[in-house]
Design a protein around this motif. Structure first.
Motif, mmCIF file in Angstrom:
data_model
loop_
_atom_site.group_PDB
_atom_site.id
_atom_site.type_symbol
_atom_site.label_atom_id
_atom_site.label_comp_id
_atom_site.label_asym_id
_atom_site.label_seq_id
_atom_site.Cartn_x
_atom_site.Cartn_y
_atom_site.Cartn_z
ATOM 1 N N PRO A 1 0.804 -1.232 0.000
ATOM 2 C CA PRO A 1 0.000 0.000 0.000
ATOM 3 C C PRO A 1 0.834 1.278 0.000
ATOM 4 N N ASP A 2 2.051 1.233 0.562
ATOM 5 C CA ASP A 2 2.883 2.441 0.605
ATOM 6 C C ASP A 2 3.687 2.648 -0.670
ATOM 7 N N ARG B 1 5.863 0.539 -2.102
ATOM 8 C CA ARG B 1 7.029 -0.326 -2.243
ATOM 9 C C ARG B 1 6.669 -1.611 -2.986
#
Length: 418
Positions: free
Chosen positions: A167-168, A170
């Motif tokens: 979700p971030d 990465r």
């Protein structure tokens, strides 16, 4: 002049020790674990834009990377050549070799090429140079079927090696074996988590675009689909379709590459009994009846089927028909999909490429190169960056035959631009 007996024995012993040491050095140099990295000495090639048609034929299966390189797998080596549209395989642009470990899987994400080895080692390479970006330890790979000489299974379907977007933003590498799974940061190679797996009673299905590893668990009770959080390795949920048949079979659909980033599933029983399609995302899988038929595929949120020479595209979410293309020939089959392209193969071995959103024909041509003809059967296939690569097999196909009988020729892989 004669040496005294004691000195003569000492000289013989010293000579024997020196000979033994020399042999030990030679054996160590030959058999000791080693790696050889040969980096690129030329500029990174620009993306190619070849016209639609047959490009050439190759002895081994290529993994198209970044639209610029072809990456191949050998027994103990991963290497690349260029140009991507070259008619034949050329001298390596870069090469990475390990000994005595064997190469078991290759996966690409952007300009990162990840190689997995039989000793569990995972090595990431920079596609533009071939330089090692990082090395990490992973679980020992599960034993799989023998890999034929094209290496297609290694580069097109690397079992136990998946990518997952977090979700971030990465990108994570998920590496699994029979008894363990690990999550590795794809950018720097740092291990983020490690979990135990129950063994052969659990198998991988693929990863989802929302950062989950899908598995099929038959260890305790009826078979269930397991959704594991790729960010932590923890099981997020377990799910089993209502009225699911015994001996549940789960197939990933709509994968962007290999069995990674798969937007759909199809569940069925033995002999394809009770086949049902599903869309995966956040929460429980959603029914997608347009994916129920055997052979249906998913691309760009469209469910596509081919029956009696007619291809039909439907909304995977609503089932509403979006387009219909007929007159393709009764034996036409779905071959492969990639974002923006749907590839069909006719009985005459014509490759037909359609726009999956509209059904518009993007290209059509016969898969013939040189004097090979078209009297062959399709084998393993991969589609990426607008290219399609496929094994060509001798007819009648004998899966138990040796490679010389199984493949059409010494260069059995055909590469095309669609």
């Amino acid at each position: 002049m004669r040496f005294p007996r004691g000195r003569r024995r000492l000289a013989i012993a010293v000579a024997a020790l020196l000979a033994t040491a020399a042999v030990a050095v030679i054996v160590h140099r030959v058999l000791a674990p080693a790696e050889v990295s040969t980096v690129a000495r030329a500029d990174y090639p620009a993306p190619a834009r070849p016209a639609a048609g047959v490009i050439g034929r190759l002895p081994v299966a290529p993994l198209i990377v970044d639209g610029r390189l072809r990456v191949y797998a050998a027994h103990r080596q991963v290497y690349a050549d260029r140009p991507v549209e070259g008619r034949y395989r050329t001298s390596p642009y870069w090469s990475y070799r390990r000994w005595p470990a064997e190469l078991t899987g290759v996966l690409a994400s952007g300009r990162t090429v990840v190689s997995r080895w039989s000793d569990g080692r995972v090595v990431a390479l920079d596609a533009s140079t071939g330089r090692v970006l990082w090395r990490a330890d992973g679980p020992a790979p599960a034993k799989g079927a023998a890999v034929r000489r094209t290496g297609a299974a290694t580069v097109w379907d690397p079992r136990g090696l998946y990518r997952a977007a977090l979700p971030d933003g990465r990108m994570l590498l998920v590496v699994t074996g029979d008894r363990e799974a690990r999550g590795i940061d794809l950018t720097g190679g740092r291990e983020l988590w490690r979990v135990e797996l129950p063994g052969a009673c659990r198998s991988d299905v693929g990863t989802t675009p929302t950062g989950q590893l899908i598995g099929l668990d038959t260890c305790a009770g009826p078979a269930a689909v397991e959704f594991r959080d790729a960010a932590t390795g923890a099981v997020r949920s377990r799910w089993r379709p209502a009225d699911a048949p015994d001996g549940l079979v789960v197939t990933a659909l709509g994968c962007r590459t290999g069995r990674s980033d798969c937007a759909g599933l199809r569940t069925a029983g033995p002999g394809d009994a009770g086949g049902r399609g599903w869309l995966v995302g956040v929460g429980e899988p959603a029914p997608a009846t347009a994916l129920d038929p055997a052979g249906a595929t998913l691309v760009d949120e469209q469910a596509v089927t081919v029956l009696d020479g007619t291809a039909v595209g439907r909304s995977a979410r609503t089932g509403a028909e979006r387009w219909r293309v007929g007159g393709l020939g009764p034996a036409t089959r779905l071959l492969a999909v990639q974002p923006g392209r749907l590839h069909l193969l006719t009985e005459e071995n014509d490759l037909v490429t359609l726009n999956p959103l509209t059904g518009a024909q993007l290209s059509r041509f016969r898969l013939n190169v040189g004097s090979d003809g078209t009297g062959w059967a399709p084998g393993a296939v991969a589609a990426e960056d607008g290219y399609v690569a496929m094994e060509r097999l001798r007819r009648p196909v004998d899966p138990d035959a040796d490679d010389q009988r199984y493949f059409l020729s010494s260069e059995p892989v055909i590469l095309v631009a669609s």
